[in-house]
Design a protein around this motif. Structure first.
Motif, PDB file in Angstrom:
ATOM      1  N   CYS A  74      36.889  32.933  37.585  1.00  0.00           N
ATOM      2  CA  CYS A  74      36.401  33.712  38.837  1.00  0.00           C
ATOM      3  C   CYS A  74      36.724  35.280  38.786  1.00  0.00           C
ATOM      4  CB  CYS A  74      37.138  33.345  39.942  1.00  0.00           C
ATOM      5  SG  CYS A  74      36.918  31.466  40.270  1.00  0.00           S
ATOM      6  N   VAL A  75      36.111  35.872  39.422  1.00  0.00           N
ATOM      7  CA  VAL A  75      36.393  37.406  39.182  1.00  0.00           C
ATOM      8  C   VAL A  75      36.547  37.893  40.501  1.00  0.00           C
ATOM      9  CG1 VAL A  75      35.449  39.872  38.688  1.00  0.00           C
ATOM     10  CG2 VAL A  75      34.789  37.789  37.323  1.00  0.00           C
ATOM     11  N   CYS A  76      37.803  38.479  40.841  1.00  0.00           N
ATOM     12  CA  CYS A  76      38.182  39.144  41.896  1.00  0.00           C
ATOM     13  C   CYS A  76      38.630  40.686  41.721  1.00  0.00           C
ATOM     14  CB  CYS A  76      39.470  38.329  42.403  1.00  0.00           C
ATOM     15  SG  CYS A  76      40.360  38.885  43.903  1.00  0.00           S
ATOM     16  N   ILE A  77      38.080  41.499  42.661  1.00  0.00           N
ATOM     17  CA  ILE A  77      38.795  42.743  42.680  1.00  0.00           C
ATOM     18  C   ILE A  77      39.260  43.280  43.842  1.00  0.00           C
ATOM     19  CG2 ILE A  77      37.616  45.254  42.706  1.00  0.00           C
ATOM     20  CD1 ILE A  77      35.234  44.325  41.183  1.00  0.00           C
ATOM     21  N   ARG A  78      40.391  43.946  43.761  1.00  0.00           N
ATOM     22  CA  ARG A  78      41.373  44.188  44.805  1.00  0.00           C
ATOM     23  C   ARG A  78      41.624  45.661  44.887  1.00  0.00           C
ATOM     24  NH1 ARG A  78      44.403  39.616  46.674  1.00  0.00           N
ATOM     25  NH2 ARG A  78      44.148  37.759  45.311  1.00  0.00           N
ATOM     26  N   ASP A  79      41.762  46.101  46.212  1.00  0.00           N
ATOM     27  CA  ASP A  79      41.987  47.586  46.052  1.00  0.00           C
ATOM     28  C   ASP A  79      43.622  47.751  46.051  1.00  0.00           C
ATOM     29  OD1 ASP A  79      43.331  46.702  48.589  1.00  0.00           O
ATOM     30  OD2 ASP A  79      41.984  47.666  50.005  1.00  0.00           O
ATOM     31  N   LEU A  80      44.154  48.825  46.037  1.00  0.00           N
ATOM     32  CA  LEU A  80      45.532  49.041  45.390  1.00  0.00           C
ATOM     33  C   LEU A  80      46.355  48.241  46.644  1.00  0.00           C
ATOM     34  CD1 LEU A  80      45.549  52.343  43.635  1.00  0.00           C
ATOM     35  CD2 LEU A  80      45.557  49.927  42.774  1.00  0.00           C
ATOM     36  N   GLU A  81      45.962  48.023  47.825  1.00  0.00           N
ATOM     37  CA  GLU A  81      46.634  47.498  48.869  1.00  0.00           C
ATOM     38  C   GLU A  81      46.691  46.044  48.843  1.00  0.00           C
ATOM     39  OE1 GLU A  81      45.261  48.945  52.650  1.00  0.00           O
ATOM     40  OE2 GLU A  81      46.118  51.006  52.219  1.00  0.00           O
ATOM     41  N   GLY A  82      45.971  45.357  47.857  1.00  0.00           N
ATOM     42  CA  GLY A  82      45.804  43.886  47.470  1.00  0.00           C
ATOM     43  C   GLY A  82      44.825  43.384  48.342  1.00  0.00           C
ATOM     44  N   LYS A  83      43.981  43.887  48.986  1.00  0.00           N
ATOM     45  CA  LYS A  83      42.704  43.288  50.036  1.00  0.00           C
ATOM     46  C   LYS A  83      41.623  43.212  48.744  1.00  0.00           C
ATOM     47  CE  LYS A  83      39.382  44.762  53.390  1.00  0.00           C
ATOM     48  NZ  LYS A  83      38.745  45.670  54.187  1.00  0.00           N
ATOM     49  N   ILE A  84      41.247  41.877  48.964  1.00  0.00           N
ATOM     50  CA  ILE A  84      39.966  41.489  48.067  1.00  0.00           C
ATOM     51  C   ILE A  84      38.731  42.143  48.622  1.00  0.00           C
ATOM     52  CG2 ILE A  84      38.560  39.502  47.446  1.00  0.00           C
ATOM     53  CD1 ILE A  84      41.092  37.829  47.539  1.00  0.00           C
ATOM     54  N   VAL A  85      38.045  42.876  47.630  1.00  0.00           N
ATOM     55  CA  VAL A  85      37.018  43.519  48.002  1.00  0.00           C
ATOM     56  C   VAL A  85      35.706  42.964  47.340  1.00  0.00           C
ATOM     57  CG1 VAL A  85      38.069  45.795  48.476  1.00  0.00           C
ATOM     58  CG2 VAL A  85      37.242  45.222  46.049  1.00  0.00           C
ATOM     59  N   TYR A  86      35.988  42.049  46.408  1.00  0.00           N
ATOM     60  CA  TYR A  86      34.827  41.451  45.820  1.00  0.00           C
ATOM     61  C   TYR A  86      35.320  40.027  45.095  1.00  0.00           C
ATOM     62  CZ  TYR A  86      31.429  40.205  41.964  1.00  0.00           C
ATOM     63  OH  TYR A  86      30.586  39.375  41.359  1.00  0.00           O
ATOM     64  N   PHE A  87      34.669  38.961  45.420  1.00  0.00           N
ATOM     65  CA  PHE A  87      34.986  37.817  44.813  1.00  0.00           C
ATOM     66  C   PHE A  87      34.012  36.968  44.476  1.00  0.00           C
ATOM     67  CE2 PHE A  87      35.894  33.155  44.680  1.00  0.00           C
ATOM     68  CZ  PHE A  87      37.159  33.249  43.997  1.00  0.00           C
ATOM     69  N   ASN A  88      33.848  36.416  43.175  1.00  0.00           N
ATOM     70  CA  ASN A  88      32.901  35.720  42.646  1.00  0.00           C
ATOM     71  C   ASN A  88      33.234  34.425  41.910  1.00  0.00           C
ATOM     72  OD1 ASN A  88      30.329  34.526  41.319  1.00  0.00           O
ATOM     73  ND2 ASN A  88      29.507  36.482  41.606  1.00  0.00           N
ATOM     74  N   SER A  89      32.967  33.296  42.385  1.00  0.00           N
ATOM     75  CA  SER A  89      33.544  32.203  41.653  1.00  0.00           C
ATOM     76  C   SER A  89      32.669  31.626  40.429  1.00  0.00           C
ATOM     77  CB  SER A  89      33.656  30.843  42.547  1.00  0.00           C
ATOM     78  OG  SER A  89      32.359  30.576  43.262  1.00  0.00           O
ATOM     79  N   GLN A  90      31.678  32.474  40.069  1.00  0.00           N
ATOM     80  CA  GLN A  90      30.740  31.968  39.192  1.00  0.00           C
ATOM     81  C   GLN A  90      30.788  32.903  38.105  1.00  0.00           C
ATOM     82  OE1 GLN A  90      28.113  29.646  39.432  1.00  0.00           O
ATOM     83  NE2 GLN A  90      28.706  29.176  41.467  1.00  0.00           N
ATOM     84  N   ASN A  91      30.733  32.334  36.851  1.00  0.00           N
ATOM     85  CA  ASN A  91      30.802  33.173  35.597  1.00  0.00           C
ATOM     86  C   ASN A  91      29.739  34.529  35.772  1.00  0.00           C
ATOM     87  OD1 ASN A  91      32.363  31.205  34.565  1.00  0.00           O
ATOM     88  ND2 ASN A  91      31.827  31.310  32.604  1.00  0.00           N
ATOM     89  N   VAL A  92      30.125  35.808  35.705  1.00  0.00           N
ATOM     90  CA  VAL A  92      29.372  36.658  35.865  1.00  0.00           C
ATOM     91  C   VAL A  92      29.437  37.591  34.641  1.00  0.00           C
ATOM     92  CG1 VAL A  92      29.106  36.718  38.381  1.00  0.00           C
ATOM     93  CG2 VAL A  92      30.769  38.051  37.305  1.00  0.00           C
ATOM     94  N   SER A  93      28.517  38.294  34.301  1.00  0.00           N
ATOM     95  CA  SER A  93      28.428  39.402  33.144  1.00  0.00           C
ATOM     96  C   SER A  93      28.192  40.934  33.814  1.00  0.00           C
ATOM     97  CB  SER A  93      27.786  38.967  32.061  1.00  0.00           C
ATOM     98  OG  SER A  93      26.372  39.177  32.491  1.00  0.00           O
ATOM     99  N   GLN A  94      27.997  40.789  35.088  1.00  0.00           N
ATOM    100  CA  GLN A  94      27.681  42.223  35.590  1.00  0.00           C
ATOM    101  C   GLN A  94      28.002  42.216  37.105  1.00  0.00           C
ATOM    102  OE1 GLN A  94      23.538  44.158  35.654  1.00  0.00           O
ATOM    103  NE2 GLN A  94      24.456  45.486  33.752  1.00  0.00           N
ATOM    104  N   ILE A  95      28.581  43.382  37.514  1.00  0.00           N
ATOM    105  CA  ILE A  95      29.083  43.286  39.010  1.00  0.00           C
ATOM    106  C   ILE A  95      28.346  44.626  39.301  1.00  0.00           C
ATOM    107  CG2 ILE A  95      30.769  43.578  40.468  1.00  0.00           C
ATOM    108  CD1 ILE A  95      32.521  41.659  38.735  1.00  0.00           C
TER     109      ILE A  95
END
Length: 100
Positions: A27-48
């Motif tokens: 899974c790919v998760c992107i968080r801001d510096l406060e820890g808030k999730i701003v992007y999540f994908n449970s599939q294998n991805v090669s581009q976001i």
């Protein structure tokens, strides 16, 4: 490095390349510096698409069954963001490439 993200800093599209050519589930998760999730994908991805993210510093997490890998991600950075990124590096987050 088990994963590579590029380009970093990024403007619109972020590429993800794994050492194992994405043959394991993650899974790919992107968080801001406060820890808030701003992007999540449970599939294998090669581009976001980062189109909806504001300029700044983020933490990209690649999560597998066994490990979590964290990488520093810069979006449309300026000097202030790069300075913030360097402070994050001192706290343990490692950028993909040297910040100048």
């Amino acid at each position: 490095q088990p994963i590579e993200i590029f380009p970093n800093p990024c403007h619109l599209l972020l590429n993800i390349k794994t050492k194992y050519d994405m043959q394991f589930p993650y899974c790919v998760c992107i968080r801001d510096l406060e820890g808030k999730i701003v992007y999540f994908n449970s599939q294998n991805v090669s581009q976001i698409s980062l189109r909806d993210l504001k300029k700044g510093v983020y933490v990209l997490e690649l999560l597998t069954l066994n490990i979590t890998i964290k990488k520093l991600l810069l979006k449309n950075t300026n000097k202030k963001c790069k300075s913030m990124a360097l402070r994050c590096c001192k706290r343990g987050y490692k950028p993909i490439k040297q910040i100048s």
